[in-house]
Write an enzyme that holds these catalytic residues in place. Structure first.
Site, PDB file in Angstrom:
ATOM      1  N   ASP A  30       0.844  -1.198   0.000  1.00 34.90           N
ATOM      2  CA  ASP A  30       0.000   0.000   0.000  1.00 34.90           C
ATOM      3  C   ASP A  30       0.879   1.247   0.000  1.00 34.90           C
ATOM      4  O   ASP A  30       1.903   1.314   0.675  1.00 34.90           O
ATOM      5  CB  ASP A  30      -0.918  -0.018   1.230  1.00 34.90           C
ATOM      6  N   ASN A  87     -13.025  -3.332   2.219  1.00 33.36           N
ATOM      7  CA  ASN A  87     -13.973  -2.242   2.428  1.00 33.36           C
ATOM      8  C   ASN A  87     -14.926  -2.165   1.241  1.00 33.36           C
ATOM      9  O   ASN A  87     -14.507  -2.377   0.099  1.00 33.36           O
ATOM     10  CB  ASN A  87     -13.220  -0.915   2.563  1.00 33.36           C
ATOM     11  N   GLN A  94     -14.355   2.509   1.357  1.00 34.77           N
ATOM     12  CA  GLN A  94     -13.686   2.197   0.087  1.00 34.77           C
ATOM     13  C   GLN A  94     -13.383   3.470  -0.684  1.00 34.77           C
ATOM     14  O   GLN A  94     -14.253   4.329  -0.861  1.00 34.77           O
ATOM     15  CB  GLN A  94     -14.570   1.267  -0.758  1.00 34.77           C
ATOM     16  N   HIS A 100     -10.192  -5.038  -3.569  1.00 35.85           N
ATOM     17  CA  HIS A 100      -8.869  -5.319  -2.980  1.00 35.85           C
ATOM     18  C   HIS A 100      -9.025  -5.773  -1.550  1.00 35.85           C
ATOM     19  O   HIS A 100      -9.881  -5.286  -0.815  1.00 35.85           O
ATOM     20  CB  HIS A 100      -7.958  -4.094  -3.073  1.00 35.85           C
ATOM     21  N   HIS A 102      -7.098  -5.938   1.957  1.00 34.21           N
ATOM     22  CA  HIS A 102      -5.975  -5.404   2.730  1.00 34.21           C
ATOM     23  C   HIS A 102      -5.432  -6.511   3.632  1.00 34.21           C
ATOM     24  O   HIS A 102      -6.198  -7.164   4.347  1.00 34.21           O
ATOM     25  CB  HIS A 102      -6.440  -4.263   3.658  1.00 34.21           C
TER      26      HIS A 102
HETATM   27  P1  5GP Z   1      -9.714   1.424   0.317  1.00 32.95           P
HETATM   28  O1  5GP Z   1      -9.810   2.706   1.125  1.00 32.95           O
HETATM   29  O2  5GP Z   1     -10.367   1.578  -1.031  1.00 32.95           O
HETATM   30  O3  5GP Z   1     -10.146   0.197   1.053  1.00 32.95           O
HETATM   31  O4  5GP Z   1      -8.165   1.200   0.083  1.00 32.95           O
HETATM   32  C1  5GP Z   1      -7.466   1.782  -0.961  1.00 32.95           C
HETATM   33  C2  5GP Z   1      -6.012   1.701  -0.596  1.00 32.95           C
HETATM   34  O5  5GP Z   1      -5.246   1.871  -1.771  1.00 32.95           O
HETATM   35  C3  5GP Z   1      -5.560   2.767   0.408  1.00 32.95           C
HETATM   36  O6  5GP Z   1      -5.013   2.103   1.543  1.00 32.95           O
HETATM   37  C4  5GP Z   1      -4.520   3.569  -0.375  1.00 32.95           C
HETATM   38  O7  5GP Z   1      -3.442   3.959   0.445  1.00 32.95           O
HETATM   39  C5  5GP Z   1      -4.099   2.610  -1.461  1.00 32.95           C
HETATM   40  N1  5GP Z   1      -3.695   3.216  -2.712  1.00 32.95           N
HETATM   41  C6  5GP Z   1      -4.361   4.173  -3.413  1.00 32.95           C
HETATM   42  N2  5GP Z   1      -3.728   4.459  -4.565  1.00 32.95           N
HETATM   43  C7  5GP Z   1      -2.636   3.643  -4.603  1.00 32.95           C
HETATM   44  C8  5GP Z   1      -1.590   3.466  -5.552  1.00 32.95           C
HETATM   45  O8  5GP Z   1      -1.526   4.122  -6.594  1.00 32.95           O
HETATM   46  N3  5GP Z   1      -0.639   2.540  -5.254  1.00 32.95           N
HETATM   47  C9  5GP Z   1      -0.679   1.809  -4.103  1.00 32.95           C
HETATM   48  N4  5GP Z   1       0.320   0.919  -3.907  1.00 32.95           N
HETATM   49  N5  5GP Z   1      -1.654   1.953  -3.190  1.00 32.95           N
HETATM   50  C10 5GP Z   1      -2.615   2.855  -3.433  1.00 32.95           C
END
Ligand code: 5GP
Ligand code: ZN
Length: 114
Positions: A30, A87, A94, A100, A102
């Site tokens: 992440d 999420n 999300q 995805h 985590h």
């Molecule tokens: P969500 O909030 O949708 O469950 O998680 C999205 C996750 O993706 C977040 O923890 C954020 O830090 C990560 N993230 C967003 N954009 C990128 C990216 O371009 N590269 C990587 N490696 N992680 C990302």
């Protein structure tokens, strides 16, 4: 999907170091880690949220979890433990709309989650 950041990562269009890779799933760190180990495991195929899952995706989602357990072993987290989270939509927190999982570890998690 052309405009999806995680599709681009999975396709290698955005250079990323994969900590896990097979024909169905990739795993990468992440960008904004919330724990000493914070890996995202995604299906290569675009699925926006858990709500879009179909019965034929059940094996794929199961595979996401076995991949997570494999990464947890490789990262030395298996015995101490870790957390897996998916999420969904706004109330779930999300922010990236490509499914995805985590994988978080390396510190003690609190409960309930915020
Ligand atoms: P969500 O909030 O949708 O469950 O998680 C999205 C996750 O993706 C977040 O923890 C954020 O830090 C990560 N993230 C967003 N954009 C990128 C990216 O371009 N590269 C990587 N490696 N992680 C990302
Ligand atoms: Zn996507």
């Amino acid at each position: 999907m052309t405009d999806c950041i995680f599709c681009k990562i999975a396709a290698g269009e955005i250079p990323s170091e994969f900590v896990y890779e097979d024909d169905q799933v990739v795993g990468f760190r992440d960008l904004n880690p919330q724990a000493p180990t914070h890996v995202l495991l995604i299906p290569r195929r675009h699925i926006a949220t858990l709500n879009e899952l179909r019965p034929e995706d059940e094996a794929l989602v199961g595979h996401l979890y076995t991949a997570a357990a494999e990464v947890a072993r490789r990262e030395g987290l298996a015995e101490a433990g870790y957390r897996t989270v998916i999420n969904c939509n706004a109330d779930g927190g999300q922010t990236v709309f490509h499914l995805h999982l985590h994988l978080l570890g390396g510190r003690r998690m609190s409960w309930p989650p915020g």
